[in-house]
Design an enzyme around this catalytic site. Structure first.
Site, PDB file in Angstrom:
ATOM      1  N   ASP A  76      95.297  -5.730 -23.853  1.00  0.00           N
ATOM      2  CA  ASP A  76      96.391  -6.498 -24.320  1.00  0.00           C
ATOM      3  C   ASP A  76      96.779  -6.456 -26.043  1.00  0.00           C
ATOM      4  O   ASP A  76      97.057  -5.867 -26.754  1.00  0.00           O
ATOM      5  CB  ASP A  76      96.636  -7.646 -24.127  1.00  0.00           C
TER       6      ASP A  76
ATOM      7  N   CYS B  30      92.526  -8.573 -12.736  1.00  0.00           N
ATOM      8  CA  CYS B  30      94.118  -8.686 -13.402  1.00  0.00           C
ATOM      9  C   CYS B  30      94.907  -7.633 -12.625  1.00  0.00           C
ATOM     10  O   CYS B  30      94.412  -7.435 -11.570  1.00  0.00           O
ATOM     11  CB  CYS B  30      94.258  -9.347 -15.095  1.00  0.00           C
TER      12      CYS B  30
HETATM   13  P1  RI2 Z   1      98.692  -2.854 -18.295  1.00  0.00           P
HETATM   14  C1  RI2 Z   1      97.700  -8.308 -19.428  1.00  0.00           C
HETATM   15  O1  RI2 Z   1      98.584  -9.219 -19.639  1.00  0.00           O
HETATM   16  C2  RI2 Z   1      97.076  -7.795 -18.450  1.00  0.00           C
HETATM   17  O2  RI2 Z   1      95.996  -9.313 -19.231  1.00  0.00           O
HETATM   18  C3  RI2 Z   1      96.486  -6.560 -18.698  1.00  0.00           C
HETATM   19  O3  RI2 Z   1      94.966  -5.788 -18.265  1.00  0.00           O
HETATM   20  C4  RI2 Z   1      97.285  -6.005 -19.842  1.00  0.00           C
HETATM   21  O4  RI2 Z   1      98.386  -6.846 -20.063  1.00  0.00           O
HETATM   22  C5  RI2 Z   1      97.228  -4.748 -20.037  1.00  0.00           C
HETATM   23  O5  RI2 Z   1      98.191  -4.197 -18.960  1.00  0.00           O
HETATM   24  P2  RI2 Z   1      99.830  -9.936 -18.588  1.00  0.00           P
HETATM   25  O6  RI2 Z   1     101.218  -9.570 -19.079  1.00  0.00           O
HETATM   26  O7  RI2 Z   1      99.241  -2.161 -20.092  1.00  0.00           O
HETATM   27  O8  RI2 Z   1      99.214 -10.425 -17.669  1.00  0.00           O
HETATM   28  O9  RI2 Z   1      97.400  -2.060 -18.601  1.00  0.00           O
HETATM   29  O10 RI2 Z   1      99.073 -11.405 -19.335  1.00  0.00           O
HETATM   30  O11 RI2 Z   1      99.250  -2.327 -17.995  1.00  0.00           O
END
Ligand code: RI2
Length: 306
Positions: A193, A124
């Site tokens: 998350d 991701c």
């Molecule tokens: P940072 C994101 O969720 C991903 O799952 C990623 O690993 C997590 O947030 C943490 O991201 P989404 O918003 O806070 O894409 O480290 O559903 O950037």
């Protein structure tokens, strides 16, 4: 409430995404909204602020960074509007500054786990995980990255662009190539998350697949997570809710209309049990997942509620 609604909408539609960015945006939106309520009587101010907090928290259910940011921002002991606003502004400034600084600290601590010549797999798009990778690269380590596409929204493309622009050699794979590719990997680094009190990680759907493949191949998996990604409410037995998103993210609605017997499920996150996690890298140090309770108690407080 316009700006607040705009931020809430951007979080819901994922124009603002990533657990950390969501938290910072929510804190700033609540701060600005509180300032806009300066001419209200105190009891009305309280009601409006609670409504706004709920509005923000209800946008996405899984990333605990969001309710944590809102709770930490809207705390005040004052009994009049101007003083309450001052406290809220201070809280938001502090939260946003800490969140920004945390990324650098996580990068530094996590980079210790990456060695010269390592191949790092990530999933991701996590700013915290990328901070670790970039810091290792900045230290002159000769590293490369394998990044998953991360269906359905393909946030892996954000990651590969960012790594490319930084000059880090990167290979893109489809999610189903994780197990086959794991033998080339030295270390898996993912974001978070939510982390529950039992040390389980809730992260983008497919993370647990990386964890399983890493364990099978005897490779370590580390999690990059600011302390505000730990969930105090899991201490009360609450489970982290896994967000189900729309079928249109997976398959075109036109195609689906032709397939009346087909249902599409689109869970956005999955759970990786603590035993698959080597270390959680936070801004205050690297901890085994078994220390989740200590982090919640010492850095968030046990009474954090929204
Ligand atoms: P940072 C994101 O969720 C991903 O799952 C990623 O690993 C997590 O947030 C943490 O991201 P989404 O918003 O806070 O894409 O480290 O559903 O950037």
């Amino acid at each position: 409430m316009d700006d607040l609604n705009t931020t809430a909408e951007k979080i819901k539609t994922m124009e603002i995404r990533g657990a950390g960015r969501i938290a910072v945006a929510a804190s700033a939106a609540l701060r600005d909204y509180a300032i806009s309520l300066k001419s209200l009587p105190f009891d009305e101010f309280n009601i409006k602020l609670e409504e706004a907090a709920k509005n923000l928290v209800d946008t996405r259910p899984t990333a605990v960074s969001l309710p944590n940011a809102v709770a930490l921002t809207k705390r005040y002991s004052a009994e009049n509007v101007p003083d309450a606003i001052n406290e809220i502004v201070d809280n938001a400034e502090k939260f946003i500054k800490n969140a920004e600084e945390a990324l650098g600290k996580i990068g530094k601590i996590g980079a210790e786990r990456i060695h010269d010549g390592d191949v790092v797999m990530t999933h991701c798009n996590s700013h915290a995980a990328i901070s670790i990778i970039k810091t290792a690269f900045d230290q002159g380590k000769d590293i490369s990255v394998i990044a998953t596409e991360s269906r359905p929204r393909r946030q892996g493309f954000i990651t590969i662009r960012e790594l490319n622009d930084y000059g880090i050699p990167t290979t893109l794979i489809v999610d189903s190539a994780v197990r086959l590719t794991m033998k080339e990997v030295d270390l898996v680094v993912v974001g978070a998350d939510s982390i529950s009190v039992n040390g389980a990680l809730v992260n983008k759907i497919g993370t647990s697949q990386l964890a399983l493949a890493a364990q099978e191949a005897r490779k370590n998996l580390i999690v990059a997570a600011e302390t505000y990604k730990f969930s105090p409410r899991t201490l009360l037995g609450e489970m982290v809710e896994i967000e189900d998103r729309g079928s249109e993210e997976v398959v075109d609605s036109e195609i689906l209309r032709e397939l009346p017997n087909v249902n599409v499920k689109n869970p956005a996150f999955d759970v990786t049990p603590a035993e698959y996690i080597d270390l959680i890298i936070t801004e205050v140090g690297a901890f085994p997942p078994a220390m989740a309770f200590t982090i919640i108690r010492d850095y968030l407080g046990l009474e954090l509620e929204i």
